[in-house]
Design a protein around this motif. Structure first.
Motif, short mmCIF file in Angstrom:
data_model
loop_
_atom_site.label_atom_id
_atom_site.label_comp_id
_atom_site.label_asym_id
_atom_site.label_seq_id
_atom_site.Cartn_x
_atom_site.Cartn_y
_atom_site.Cartn_z
N ARG A 1 0.83 -1.21 0.00
CA ARG A 1 0.00 0.00 0.00
C ARG A 1 0.87 1.26 0.00
O ARG A 1 0.34 2.37 0.14
CB ARG A 1 -0.89 0.04 1.24
N LEU A 2 2.18 1.08 -0.13
CA LEU A 2 3.14 2.19 -0.02
C LEU A 2 3.15 2.77 1.39
O LEU A 2 3.49 3.94 1.60
CB LEU A 2 2.85 3.29 -1.05
N ASP A 3 2.77 1.95 2.35
CA ASP A 3 2.73 2.33 3.76
C ASP A 3 3.91 1.67 4.47
O ASP A 3 4.71 0.94 3.85
CB ASP A 3 1.40 1.89 4.36
N ILE A 4 4.02 1.88 5.78
CA ILE A 4 5.03 1.26 6.60
C ILE A 4 4.33 0.39 7.64
O ILE A 4 3.43 0.88 8.34
CB ILE A 4 5.92 2.31 7.30
N PRO A 5 4.71 -0.87 7.79
CA PRO A 5 4.11 -1.69 8.85
C PRO A 5 4.43 -1.11 10.23
O PRO A 5 5.38 -0.33 10.38
CB PRO A 5 4.80 -3.06 8.67
N PRO A 6 3.66 -1.49 11.25
CA PRO A 6 3.97 -0.99 12.60
C PRO A 6 5.35 -1.45 13.06
O PRO A 6 5.77 -2.57 12.76
CB PRO A 6 2.85 -1.59 13.46
#
Length: 245
Positions: A238-243
């Motif tokens: 998602r172009l995000d960063i995991p926790p």
């Protein structure tokens, strides 16, 4: 602590089960029958506590023949020299990380940065340790009657590898610091932590559908580990960063 038929947790610090020194990673003992192996070595601070846990589980240190390192940050590789010197363990590390361990390189292992940040005490010493075997993607490591596959999984650090054990129809991943329960990761402000490489490693791991996950910190997973790995992979996609752990 026995956690499966062949695997024991013998070390774990402040980000895990507080079994041994607070700066230790999760240290696993693999029972291959005719020989045993350690996966990661802890910080090298009070390593006798790890030895005591091995013996408390009914094993003799003379049967522990190999030390497999996922990477050479202090909490994973700092104890390597102790186990090599005191018990003659054959140290196995990635091809890229081998020279850093053999030099006790404070910069490449990020020890200097960790001391400056207060993660390790100012007098923390990372002794150089000889490496008996350097491994890369696809290599196989025998531990008695068991065999592990090497996967290169950079992202958290350069020279990071994970180990795959397939036994009795169960696929197990010793993941070091590349992925954790709950789909967490460890991204740090150090020279060799690269988000793009991290995402590629999680994509690779998510394709393997692992049953069990034994990470370098936190809880271990005994079933459906693939669900947790997919959480991290999906975040990157998602172009995000995991926790972060």
């Amino acid at each position: 602590m026995r956690i499966s038929e062949r695997i024991f947790l013998v070390g774990s610090g402040k980000h895990g089960h507080e079994m041994t020194h607070r700066l230790d990673c999760n240290v696993y003992l693999l029972d291959g029958g005719s020989e045993l192996a350690l996966i990661d070595a802890g910080s090298g601070l009070a390593p006798d506590q790890i030895v005591a846990n091995i013996e408390r589980n009914g094993f003799d240190m003379t049967k522990v023949k190999k030390l497999l390192l996922t990477h050479v940050h202090g909490d994973h590789g700092g104890g390597a020299y102790f186990f090599h010197k005191e018990y003659g363990l054959e140290v196995i590390a990635s091809t890229e990380a081998t020279p850093w361990l053999e030099r006790g390189d404070k910069e490449k292992t990020s020890i200097g940065a960790a001391i400056a940040a207060g993660v390790y005490p100012e007098d923390y010493h990372y002794p150089p340790c000889p490496v008996a075997r350097s491994v890369s993607e696809g290599d196989r490591i025998s531990v008695g009657e068991l065999e592990l596959e090497v996967l290169e999984t950079p992202g958290h650090s350069r020279g990071h590898v994970s180990f795959v054990l397939e036994h009795d129809g169960v696929r197990t991943l010793f993941a070091g610091d590349v992925v954790f329960a709950g789909g967490k990761v460890v991204i740090q402000n150090i020279w060799d932590c690269f988000i793009g490489e991290y995402a590629d490693s999680l994509d690779k791991l998510s394709r393997r559908r692992f049953d069990r996950l034994f990470s370098g910190h936190g809880p271990f997973l005994l079933s459906e580990a693939w669900r947790h790995i997919e959480l991290a992979d999906a975040a990157f996609k998602r172009l995000d960063i995991p926790p972060n752990l």
